[in-house]
Motif scaffolding. Structure first.
Motif, PDB file in Angstrom:
ATOM      1  N   LEU A   1      -5.391   6.359   7.159  1.00  0.00           N
ATOM      2  CA  LEU A   1      -4.891   5.395   6.173  1.00  0.00           C
ATOM      3  C   LEU A   1      -4.496   4.093   6.854  1.00  0.00           C
ATOM      4  O   LEU A   1      -4.723   3.003   6.336  1.00  0.00           O
ATOM      5  CB  LEU A   1      -3.675   5.963   5.441  1.00  0.00           C
ATOM      6  CG  LEU A   1      -3.978   7.092   4.474  1.00  0.00           C
ATOM      7  CD1 LEU A   1      -2.679   7.652   3.922  1.00  0.00           C
ATOM      8  CD2 LEU A   1      -4.847   6.581   3.348  1.00  0.00           C
TER       9      LEU A   1
ATOM     10  N   VAL B   1       0.215  10.439   0.245  1.00  0.00           N
ATOM     11  CA  VAL B   1      -0.272  11.568   1.038  1.00  0.00           C
ATOM     12  C   VAL B   1       0.892  12.438   1.511  1.00  0.00           C
ATOM     13  O   VAL B   1       0.813  13.666   1.514  1.00  0.00           O
ATOM     14  CB  VAL B   1      -1.114  11.044   2.229  1.00  0.00           C
ATOM     15  CG1 VAL B   1      -1.427  12.164   3.198  1.00  0.00           C
ATOM     16  CG2 VAL B   1      -2.403  10.419   1.712  1.00  0.00           C
TER      17      VAL B   1
ATOM     18  N   GLN C   1      -2.598  10.059   8.115  1.00  0.00           N
ATOM     19  CA  GLN C   1      -1.893   8.785   8.186  1.00  0.00           C
ATOM     20  C   GLN C   1      -2.600   7.814   9.138  1.00  0.00           C
ATOM     21  O   GLN C   1      -2.610   6.613   8.903  1.00  0.00           O
ATOM     22  CB  GLN C   1      -0.441   8.979   8.619  1.00  0.00           C
ATOM     23  CG  GLN C   1       0.389   9.784   7.633  1.00  0.00           C
ATOM     24  CD  GLN C   1       0.574   9.075   6.313  1.00  0.00           C
ATOM     25  OE1 GLN C   1       0.252   7.900   6.166  1.00  0.00           O
ATOM     26  NE2 GLN C   1       1.083   9.775   5.325  1.00  0.00           N
TER      27      GLN C   1
ATOM     28  N   ARG D   1     -11.977   3.892  -0.382  1.00  0.00           N
ATOM     29  CA  ARG D   1     -11.277   3.456   0.836  1.00  0.00           C
ATOM     30  C   ARG D   1     -12.221   3.502   2.040  1.00  0.00           C
ATOM     31  O   ARG D   1     -12.149   2.660   2.937  1.00  0.00           O
ATOM     32  CB  ARG D   1     -10.052   4.321   1.101  1.00  0.00           C
ATOM     33  CG  ARG D   1      -9.054   4.324  -0.032  1.00  0.00           C
ATOM     34  CD  ARG D   1      -7.850   3.481   0.279  1.00  0.00           C
ATOM     35  NE  ARG D   1      -6.983   3.404  -0.897  1.00  0.00           N
ATOM     36  CZ  ARG D   1      -5.770   2.891  -0.900  1.00  0.00           C
ATOM     37  NH1 ARG D   1      -5.251   2.411   0.205  1.00  0.00           N
ATOM     38  NH2 ARG D   1      -5.066   2.833  -1.999  1.00  0.00           N
TER      39      ARG D   1
ATOM     40  N   ASP E   1       0.824  -1.195   0.000  1.00  0.00           N
ATOM     41  CA  ASP E   1       0.000   0.000   0.000  1.00  0.00           C
ATOM     42  C   ASP E   1       0.866   1.256   0.000  1.00  0.00           C
ATOM     43  O   ASP E   1       1.695   1.445   0.882  1.00  0.00           O
ATOM     44  CB  ASP E   1      -0.910   0.010   1.226  1.00  0.00           C
ATOM     45  CG  ASP E   1      -1.851   1.179   1.153  1.00  0.00           C
ATOM     46  OD1 ASP E   1      -2.743   1.152   0.296  1.00  0.00           O
ATOM     47  OD2 ASP E   1      -1.662   2.136   1.920  1.00  0.00           O
TER      48      ASP E   1
ATOM     49  N   ASN F   1      -5.737   0.229   6.009  1.00  0.00           N
ATOM     50  CA  ASN F   1      -4.915  -0.973   5.832  1.00  0.00           C
ATOM     51  C   ASN F   1      -5.227  -1.993   6.914  1.00  0.00           C
ATOM     52  O   ASN F   1      -5.225  -3.197   6.668  1.00  0.00           O
ATOM     53  CB  ASN F   1      -3.429  -0.629   5.872  1.00  0.00           C
ATOM     54  CG  ASN F   1      -2.992   0.013   4.582  1.00  0.00           C
ATOM     55  OD1 ASN F   1      -3.619  -0.190   3.540  1.00  0.00           O
ATOM     56  ND2 ASN F   1      -1.946   0.794   4.641  1.00  0.00           N
TER      57      ASN F   1
ATOM     58  N   GLY G   1       0.990   2.488   9.761  1.00  0.00           N
ATOM     59  CA  GLY G   1       0.765   3.779   9.111  1.00  0.00           C
ATOM     60  C   GLY G   1       1.636   4.867   9.729  1.00  0.00           C
ATOM     61  O   GLY G   1       2.250   5.667   9.023  1.00  0.00           O
TER      62      GLY G   1
ATOM     63  N   SER H   1      -0.514   4.423  -0.201  1.00  0.00           N
ATOM     64  CA  SER H   1      -1.304   5.622   0.053  1.00  0.00           C
ATOM     65  C   SER H   1      -0.627   6.535   1.074  1.00  0.00           C
ATOM     66  O   SER H   1      -0.638   7.749   0.928  1.00  0.00           O
ATOM     67  CB  SER H   1      -2.712   5.243   0.504  1.00  0.00           C
ATOM     68  OG  SER H   1      -2.654   4.350   1.590  1.00  0.00           O
ATOM     69  N   ALA H   2       0.012   5.940   2.093  1.00  0.00           N
ATOM     70  CA  ALA H   2       0.667   6.762   3.110  1.00  0.00           C
ATOM     71  C   ALA H   2       1.753   7.636   2.474  1.00  0.00           C
ATOM     72  O   ALA H   2       1.922   8.803   2.829  1.00  0.00           O
ATOM     73  CB  ALA H   2       1.274   5.878   4.190  1.00  0.00           C
TER      74      ALA H   2
ATOM     75  N   GLU I   1      -5.959   7.505  -7.160  1.00  0.00           N
ATOM     76  CA  GLU I   1      -7.078   7.371  -6.243  1.00  0.00           C
ATOM     77  C   GLU I   1      -7.146   8.564  -5.290  1.00  0.00           C
ATOM     78  O   GLU I   1      -8.216   9.051  -4.968  1.00  0.00           O
ATOM     79  CB  GLU I   1      -6.880   6.076  -5.463  1.00  0.00           C
ATOM     80  CG  GLU I   1      -8.129   5.494  -4.891  1.00  0.00           C
ATOM     81  CD  GLU I   1      -7.790   4.373  -3.932  1.00  0.00           C
ATOM     82  OE1 GLU I   1      -6.674   3.809  -4.018  1.00  0.00           O
ATOM     83  OE2 GLU I   1      -8.627   4.069  -3.083  1.00  0.00           O
ATOM     84  N   PHE I   2      -5.972   9.013  -4.837  1.00  0.00           N
ATOM     85  CA  PHE I   2      -5.929  10.112  -3.885  1.00  0.00           C
ATOM     86  C   PHE I   2      -5.877  11.476  -4.566  1.00  0.00           C
ATOM     87  O   PHE I   2      -5.500  12.472  -3.967  1.00  0.00           O
ATOM     88  CB  PHE I   2      -4.769   9.934  -2.904  1.00  0.00           C
ATOM     89  CG  PHE I   2      -5.086   8.938  -1.827  1.00  0.00           C
ATOM     90  CD1 PHE I   2      -5.561   9.350  -0.595  1.00  0.00           C
ATOM     91  CD2 PHE I   2      -4.939   7.582  -2.075  1.00  0.00           C
ATOM     92  CE1 PHE I   2      -5.887   8.427   0.382  1.00  0.00           C
ATOM     93  CE2 PHE I   2      -5.271   6.650  -1.099  1.00  0.00           C
ATOM     94  CZ  PHE I   2      -5.744   7.084   0.134  1.00  0.00           C
TER      95      PHE I   2
END
Lengths: 408, 294
Positions: free
Chosen positions: B18, A215, B15, B150, A209, B22, B261, A211-212, A243-244
């Motif tokens: 997010l 961002v 974070q 999400r 993943d 996950n 995260g 996404s972190a 997506e973000f």
């Protein structure tokens, strides 16, 4: 390092590699050139190298034809692990293999590079990206054929800076390859007056993943997201970025993305991406002819750039062997590489070219843009050519690499 | 806004969120593993492969039959559960009387074979799968940009986890299941068909993995090795939560997602390792796991 299930198999595979071919009589051995294709057969880099590189190597042997000596092609899976790769390489080279070929995954390539040099055999590299192979640790036994981080940085990186993307944030695979690509791209960005605002390094290959990181990139307020990543990681990172909503405020620079990755991403998500490759199957009549010859053996896929590189470099190596004699080529890998450097190259994948003193193969690099779904006429019609960097300018100048072979 | 430990607060909140997302995947997968281990005493190493099969089933339904995401969410788990049930009947059921290790080795081997077959057929670089139109787009939360999809993943995972927990802890069926793990012979003597219940339980655990796969298909690359990166983390989650503890698996899944995260902000290089450090500490302090019965 995180324990992966593939680790458990590592030792078994390494052990099996030693017995992978039948023993021959000593006399036959003298007239047989053995080429071991080592790459990722079972992990994320499989489609970019894997069985495709074996198919293209065999095609090179076939196209070379019969010139009074046998050529045997072996294969092994290094699982992207330097220790596994080094074990297989040692076994191979001790047991009469003359050439280790392909070797994607920079960390493995760097390990095997040293071994090939110690044992005075030949390391033909197509799959690895790190420009260090022809830099400070260059070796008289190595040819780095297809591409490197400098070439990618110069073509894709410079094009994006020129288009106004002057501040960058990098998402980087935390190993030799990612570091080299980030460094080389960062240098170009800075040389053109741009800035690097930050980076984040993720563990390879255990990250799914992104996404972190996406961002964090967004929070940096940089104009460009530089992806110093490869294959599945690149696909996952681009998917996450889209997506973000990253593309609203940032450009995405996928510094290393190949044909199978674009296919995996889909034109819907991939359209408009800029990328650099030295080979694309639909470039000209010669590349199309080569594609026709191998497609059926290659699961009906056109070759990606790394297998195409295997074709070019193995063909050229065999020409050098024919030129100097099998016995001499087997006796000294360094001599064989020296002969390769002395001869101009020419093959269907890359056209005419040459190999420099530092082991760098020189050919033009092409900046492509991924087509929109409407522009694409067939399932593998994915790129359109945007710009060409001529061979002399595509790679790091000989004088800047700090390769000892050049100074001496 | 203020900084927290040198990180701007909005970024940190983002974070955390997010991490929770996950964590939803970890919770869903470790829940399936916990159910299977709790009731069958099988360490299901094929769970990652079954997660991957769920994602591929969604892709196949769309690419070959034109069946979209919502139906896939229902059909893919059923299809994969049936494959799981066949596996259980043919192979796994022969191992119940043996040591855990045999089940582990069998399912590990199955996982390798399944992944190998998919790799041969579809290659390693993956297949594209689009986010369904109804769930595309994003909300601007002020501190971050939150994709609708999400959000949906978290909600779906929470609902599934809660429902599973309720079934096992609060219903008669769940009581039978728990009783059968304590003393199968006695429960069978009361007229309950224990072997069939065990088979269906395995199917259910596998279906949970497959739902996870369908949920993951639009956001991660659908490729044969997509499960193998997750499965090790998920095993760690189960061990930390306590082998076989349903609630432990759910809570630990979400918590570890958040911890991972945060690690991605403060020390990204260690984000793949942090969970195993926690596992080591928990095992030293509480060998049965946080929620396990010693």
């Amino acid at each position: 390092m995180v324990l992966q299930r593939r680790d458990l198999l590592g030792t078994a595979v390494a052990a099996a590699a030693g017995t992978a071919w039948p023993r021959r009589r000593a006399r036959a051995q003298a007239q047989t050139i053995r080429i071991g294709v080592m790459n990722d057969m079972s992990g994320p880099y499989r489609d970019g190298s894997g069985p495709g590189s074996v198919v293209l190597t065999q095609q090179a042997v076939q196209d070379f034809g019969s010139r009074g000596f046998n050529v045997e092609v072996l294969q092994a899976d290094h699982q992207n692990k330097p220790d596994v790769g080094a074990n297989i390489a040692r076994q191979w080279l001790d047991q009469g293999v003359d050439v280790v070929a392909d070797l994607p995954t920079s960390s493995v390539a760097l390990a095997v590079n040293q071994i090939a040099r110690e044992k005075n055999k030949v390391h033909l590299n197509s799959g690895a990206a790190t420009s260090d192979l022809t830099g400070a640790i260059c070796s008289p036994n190595t040819v780095h054929w297809t591409y490197d981080t400098y070439m990618l940085a110069k073509s894709t990186g410079a094009a994006i800076v020129k288009a106004g993307g002057d501040s960058w944030f990098f998402i980087t695979a935390d190993y030799a390859f990612g570091h080299a690509l980030e460094r080389d791209t960062g240098n170009f960005v800075k040389a053109q007056g741009g800035t690097v605002l930050g980076n984040v390094r993720f563990p390879f290959p255990a990250t799914t993943d992104f996404s972190a990181f996406v961002v964090q990139a967004r929070a940096s307020r940089a104009k460009v997201l530089g992806l110093a990543t490869a294959s599945t990681d690149t696909v996952n990172a681009i998917k996450g970025a889209r997506e973000f909503g990253l593309q609203r405020s940032m450009k995405i620079a996928a510094l290393l993305i190949g044909l199978p990755d674009v296919k995996a991403l889909g034109l819907e998500s991939g359209q408009g991406l800029l990328l650099t490759e030295p080979f694309y199957w639909d470039m000209n009549d010669r590349t199309r002819a080569l594609t026709q010859r191998v497609k059926a053996k290659n699961q009906d896929r056109p070759p990606a750039m790394e297998p195409a590189g295997c074709y070019g470099m193995v063909l050229h190596y065999l020409k050098a062997v024919a030129d100097m004699g099998v016995a001499a080529a087997k006796a000294s890998g360094a001599d064989a590489v020296a002969r390769m450097k002395a001869m101009p190259t020419d093959d269907d994948a890359f056209g005419p070219g040459l190999i420099r003193a530092d082991g760098r193969k020189i050919h033009p690099s092409y900046l492509f843009q991924v087509k929109t779904p409407a522009e694409s006429r067939n399932p593998w019609d994915l790129y359109k050519l945007v710009a060409t960097t001529p061979a002399e300018e595509a790679f790091r100048p000989l004088s800047e690499g700090n390769c000892p072979l050049v100074r001496s | 806004m203020d900084d927290i430990f040198g990180i701007p607060a909005p970024l940190l909140f983002g974070q955390l969120l997010l991490g929770l997302i996950n964590g939803a995947f970890y919770a869903m997968l470790s829940l399936g593993l916990a159910v299977i281990f709790g009731l069958l005493n099988i360490v299901n190493m094929a769970h990652g492969a079954q997660f991957m099969m769920g994602a591929f089933a969604a892709w196949m339904l769309l690419a070959w039959f034109g069946i979209g995401y919502w139906w896939a969410l229902l059909l893919a788990p059923i299809i994969i559960a049936i494959t799981g049930i066949i596996l259980e009947r043919l192979l796994i059921s022969r191992l119940y009387k043996l040591d855990h290790l045999y089940g582990l080795l069998l399912t590990f081997g199955l996982a390798l074979i399944i992944e190998g077959v998919f790799r041969n057929e579809f290659g390693s670089s993956g297949l594209p799968y689009r986010i369904p139109d109804a769930l595309s787009g994003a909300w601007d939360l002020g501190f971050m940009f939150m994709p609708v999809y999400r959000g949906w993943v978290v909600i779906a995972a929470l609902v599934l986890c809660l429902a599973t927990w309720l079934i096992i802890e609060k219903t008669r069926l769940g009581a039978y299941l728990r009783a059968a793990t304590e003393n199968a012979a006695l429960v069978q003597a009361f007229g309950v068909n224990v072997p069939r219940m065990v088979t269906l339980t395995y199917g259910f655990g596998v279906a949970l993995a497959a739902v996870g796969g369908v949920l993951a298909a639009p956001i991660y690359s659908v490729n044969p090795q997509m499960g193998s990166n997750l499965i090790i983390v998920v095993f760690a989650t189960v061990v930390i939560g306590g082998m076989g503890s349903i609630l432990g698996a759910i809570l630990t899944g979400f918590t570890l997602g958040v911890v991972e995260g945060l690690t991605k902000v403060f020390w990204p290089e260690a984000s793949a390792t942090v969970i195993f450090v926690i596992m080591a500490i928990v095992l030293l302090a509480r060998p049965a796991g946080l929620f396990g019965r010693a």
